[in-house]
Design an enzyme around this catalytic site. Structure first.
Site, short mmCIF file in Angstrom:
data_model
loop_
_atom_site.label_atom_id
_atom_site.label_comp_id
_atom_site.label_asym_id
_atom_site.label_seq_id
_atom_site.Cartn_x
_atom_site.Cartn_y
_atom_site.Cartn_z
N SER B 319 0.62 -1.39 0.03
CA SER B 319 0.11 0.17 -0.12
C SER B 319 0.95 1.18 -0.13
O SER B 319 0.67 2.41 -0.33
CB SER B 319 -1.13 -0.11 1.38
OG SER B 319 -1.99 1.46 1.38
N TRP B 322 2.11 2.06 -3.47
CA TRP B 322 1.03 2.17 -4.29
C TRP B 322 1.02 3.42 -4.96
O TRP B 322 1.24 4.33 -5.32
CB TRP B 322 -0.38 1.71 -3.71
CG TRP B 322 -1.21 1.69 -4.52
CD1 TRP B 322 -1.47 1.21 -5.79
CD2 TRP B 322 -1.92 3.13 -4.50
NE1 TRP B 322 -2.49 1.93 -6.32
CE2 TRP B 322 -2.68 3.32 -5.42
CE3 TRP B 322 -1.80 4.28 -3.42
CZ2 TRP B 322 -3.99 3.84 -5.87
CZ3 TRP B 322 -3.31 5.07 -3.63
CH2 TRP B 322 -3.29 5.56 -4.84
N HIS B 323 1.42 4.34 -2.97
CA HIS B 323 1.61 5.31 -2.89
C HIS B 323 2.01 6.45 -3.90
O HIS B 323 1.46 7.51 -4.36
CB HIS B 323 1.17 6.14 -1.23
CG HIS B 323 0.21 5.58 -1.20
ND1 HIS B 323 -0.60 4.87 -0.27
CD2 HIS B 323 -1.27 6.57 -0.99
CE1 HIS B 323 -1.92 4.47 -0.07
NE2 HIS B 323 -2.06 6.08 -0.65
N GLY B 324 3.77 5.72 -3.79
CA GLY B 324 4.83 7.07 -4.68
C GLY B 324 6.10 6.14 -4.71
O GLY B 324 6.37 5.02 -3.91
N PHE B 478 -0.66 10.33 -7.55
CA PHE B 478 -0.27 8.65 -7.69
C PHE B 478 -1.10 7.66 -8.32
O PHE B 478 -1.18 6.86 -8.70
CB PHE B 478 -0.91 8.30 -5.58
CG PHE B 478 -0.76 9.32 -4.82
CD1 PHE B 478 0.41 8.97 -4.70
CD2 PHE B 478 -1.38 9.51 -3.89
CE1 PHE B 478 1.54 10.12 -3.84
CE2 PHE B 478 -0.54 9.49 -2.86
CZ PHE B 478 0.54 10.64 -2.65
#
Lengths: 321, 478
Positions: B319, B322-324, B478
């Site tokens: 997670s 996933w954001h960056g 994102f």
């Protein structure tokens, strides 16, 4: 209650209240802007004939005193400096001025360390909303990402352009505070800049001024040169005084800025006066801070500038006051 | 196109009006074209990437539906590889190369750098790839029949309100809605507009105002007193909530005006009394995506306690990633892993339970907020050095730098007394409203006069106090 009324009533009510709020806030702002409002009116709306126009940022606003220059040269000059302005705002000031005024006999353009930095196009674009009748101002704001349709035809939407600084100025205006501090005065675009002076060199070096030469800034300068040429107005480039060239240490692009001004002057055969090397630049009593002359400094510098202008006029034909 | 722009102020009513003027059979096309225009307002060429993945997933969906046995899995894998591949190239390639270069230099193998890709991340890439993957996984699991209408499937991925920042919808919820005939409903219009206004308020009045302080401090954290760093971090916690939930509200509201229901993405997360409850309320569409498609696929809590903790760690690290593509996001994910596992251990082994009274609940809420805010430091910091520096200075309460009451200046927006008062006042208003009203503000439907007062006040506040400097939404990156 019908749903449509539940949608329309808040919209109509809110717009009416916002219009009232706008009147209140703009009246506060007008009171606060006791210098800016008449200054921009003179620059972009009035049709007065001036012999000479000074353009630049706050170093011109608080550093060049038209009263001193007029008395020493016999000319009628105007200080068209724009606080926080860059080359884009200088170009708008020149073209906007020429759109309404007869051409002056000379334009003096001060180029300093913020002139070529276009990362923030307008230092305070809200100030131009009162002079949108000037077609140059109108089209320039549009062309630079500030659609003025709503601001022009539905003034309440000007509120959406206010930032917290402007909002706080509205409050100050209501409280009777203006941007002309106690003991200061304005005269033909000049705004005096306090009696403060530099006390110790070690306390005045600014390390936060990360300045930049933006792509396109040179084009704007060349455009100003061409505009003057088209109107047959001689142009003089200037670097106004800064204290002991101290900013040279903290602003990495300073050599580039000076080289740009110098090469433009050479290429177009313009005079370029480097006044950051004058003897008065070493006198802390003349500076409110490293980048700005104070009230006494502005008078002293205006005397020096007037002498150089007088000499320039004597060497150039067509300058009968 | 930003929801808080003049372009959208024109785009939205035109699209909504045309939607109801057109016959049902053309509406999908109208929405698809409108969504393309919306997306192409950012970088037009990137629509080709989007269409390429749409084409692959559409075809994969049909093939999964038609195939049997191992062939179904092959098509699913192909679809996932295509989506993850696009993410890997556009979002993670440069991060990967950067780390490989660092490693090669550290080991002294080479002083040359492997080449970077000079590309800009397509806007909202992580959102629509996850939504697309959700479709093929659900088809594979048999929970969703394959969509045969290419245009409707493309619209499922591209539906403009949620295209660039979610909510990440499930096909079971959204796809059938595109087939249904929608009739104009003034109640839906009112609900949608109200929610959009609420979202706009959170974005332009609160988030963008707090951003002035946050941006100034996080840009040069080494120049600020520990108290400035703490204030900036608390402000960021509020900013990111108002920014992202504001976007979600506007997305849900815009869809609602045309009669579409999108899932609720935020359920008052800062009122959560523990970290597990926080994650049940924060970015719900992503949390449930990870729960349904990763955590469950890994075995969830069915394979023993140790494996459960490992699965939780995997979910939060993925997670974060996933954001960056930055170590800061991975550390953010790791911190939340630590919080969650500690909470799970506490729940399991604590010899006593906290009493359920107002004081304890308030303290639990405050403690959860402190933990979440501390993790936000890593989420917001420009790089790991800044993040460690801030965390260390805050924990030591470093007073070596001067405390700045106000920040900004030198041509940057100034966060002064007026900004502080407005930020605090409007944040209090937001919290009180969220405490009293459910996420979609439906309670106001039955109270017309309260609704009039609410909407009028909100609209005035937005116009008079909003920041309309075209500030982008945080989650767009994102």
């Amino acid at each position: 209650m019908k749903t449509i009324y539940r949608i329309l009533i808040p919209v109509v009510l809110a717009l009416l209240i916002c219009q009232a709020v706008y009147w209140l806030m703009s009246s506060g702002l007008q009171r606060f802007q006791a210098y800016r409002t008449p200054h921009l009116q003179e620059l972009f709306v009035s049709k007065t004939q001036h012999d000479m126009l000074f353009l630049g940022s706050s170093r011109v606003v608080g550093g060049i005193h038209p009263g001193v220059i007029d008395s020493l040269t016999g000319l009628n000059t105007y200080n068209g400096g724009i606080d926080g302005g860059n080359i884009l705002e200088f170009a708008i000031a020149l073209k906007g001025y020429l759109a309404v005024h007869p051409p002056p006999k000379l334009v003096v353009l001060n180029l300093d360390y913020i002139s070529f930095d276009l990362r923030r196009k307008f230092f305070n674009y809200v100030q131009y909303y009162n002079v949108l009748q000037n077609r140059v101002v109108d089209s320039s704001l549009r062309a630079n990402g500030h659609p003025v349709f709503f601001a022009k035809h539905l003034p309440l939407f000007r509120l959406t352009a206010y930032d917290d600084f402007t909002r706080s100025n509205c409050f100050k205006g209501w409280r009777g505070i203006t941007e002309i501090s106690a003991g200061e005065y304005q005269y033909k675009g000049f705004l005096s800049n306090t009696d403060f002076f530099i006390e110790a060199d070690s306390t005045v070096v600014l390390d936060t001024l990360q300045r930049y030469v933006s792509p396109g800034s040179l084009d704007l300068l060349n455009d100003m040169v061409q505009t003057c040429r088209q109107h047959k107005i001689p142009l003089v480039l200037l670097h106004s005084p800064i204290y002991k060239q101290m900013l040279f240490r903290s602003i990495r692009v300073y050599p580039q800025i000076l080289a740009l001004s110098d090469s433009t002057a050479r290429h177009n055969q313009l005079a370029y006066w480097r006044h950051d090397t004058l003897p008065l630049c070493s006198n802390p009593a003349f500076f409110a801070n490293v980048g700005h002359l104070n009230k006494t400094g502005a008078r002293a510098y205006s005397v020096v500038l007037a002498a150089q202008l007088k000499k320039y006029m004597e060497q150039s034909p067509g300058f009968a006051p | 196109m930003l929801f808080n722009s003049i372009e959208f102020l024109i785009f939205f009513p035109v699209v909504t009006l045309l939607y109801f003027l057109l016959p049902h059979r053309w509406r999908w096309l109208h929405l698809l074209i409108s969504s393309c225009i919306f997306y192409m307002a950012f970088i037009p060429a990137y629509i080709l990437i989007l269409f390429a993945t749409i084409l692959i997933d559409y075809y994969a969906g049909i093939m999964i539906g038609n195939a049997s046995g191992k062939n179904r899995k092959r098509w699913l894998v192909l679809s996932i590889i295509a989506n993850v591949g696009v993410l890997a190239v556009f979002k993670y390639y440069n991060f990967f190369i950067d780390n490989v270069n660092d490693l090669l230099h550290a080991l002294g193998i080479t002083t040359q750098n492997l080449p970077y890709l000079g590309i800009i991340l397509p806007i909202g890439l992580s959102f629509h790839t996850f939504q697309a993957m959700s479709y093929t996984i659900e088809v594979y699991r048999g929970h969703q029949p394959p969509e045969r209408h290419f245009g409707i499937y493309a619209l499922y991925v591209m539906f403009y309100p949620q295209l660039v920042a979610g909510p990440i919808e499930r096909p079971q919820n959204l796809l059938p809605q595109f087939h249904e005939k929608k009739y104009f409903n003034s109640a839906f219009l009112l609900q949608g507009l109200r929610l959009m206004l609420w979202g706009l308020f959170k974005k332009v009045v609160i988030a963008d105002r707090l951003a002035m302080y946050v941006n100034a401090v996080y840009l040069e954290p080494e120049k600020f007193h520990a108290l400035n760093l703490i204030i900036a971090t608390v402000f960021f916690a509020i900013q990111i909530y108002c920014d992202f939930s504001g976007y979600s509200d506007m997305a849900i509201g815009a869809a609602k005006t045309m009669g579409y229901d999108l899932m609720v993405n935020f359920k008052r997360p800062y009122f959560a009394k523990n970290i597990q409850a926080f994650w049940a309320r924060w970015h719900v569409s992503l949390s449930t995506w990870f729960r349904d498609y990763l955590y469950v696929a890994l075995g969830g809590n069915r394979r023993g306690l140790r494996r459960t903790y490992i699965n939780v760690a995997i979910v939060f690290l993925v997670s974060g990633f996933w954001h960056g593509a930055n170590w800061t996001f991975i550390v953010w994910g790791a911190l939340h892993t630590l919080f969650i596992i500690t909470y799970m251990l506490y729940n399991r082994h604590a010899p006593w339970k906290l009493p359920n009274n107002a004081v304890v609940n308030f303290l639990s809420l405050g403690f959860t907020f402190v933990c979440v805010s501390f993790a936000w430091i890593f989420f917001r910091a420009e790089n790991m050095q800044d993040a460690w520096l801030m965390a260390e200075r805050i924990l030591r309460y470093d007073q070596s730098e001067k405390f700045h009451l106000w920040v900004g200046g030198y041509g940057k927006p100034v966060f002064g007394a007026v900004s502080a008062l407005l930020a605090l006042g409007t944040t209090a208003l937001m919290l009180l409203t969220e405490l009293k009203l459910p996420p979609r503000l439906e309670l106001l439907d039955k109270k017309p006069y309260a609704d009039l007062l609410f909407c009028t006040t909100l609209l005035i506040i937005v116009i008079v106090l909003g920041n309309f400097q075209k500030t982008s939404f945080i989650y767009f990156q994102f």
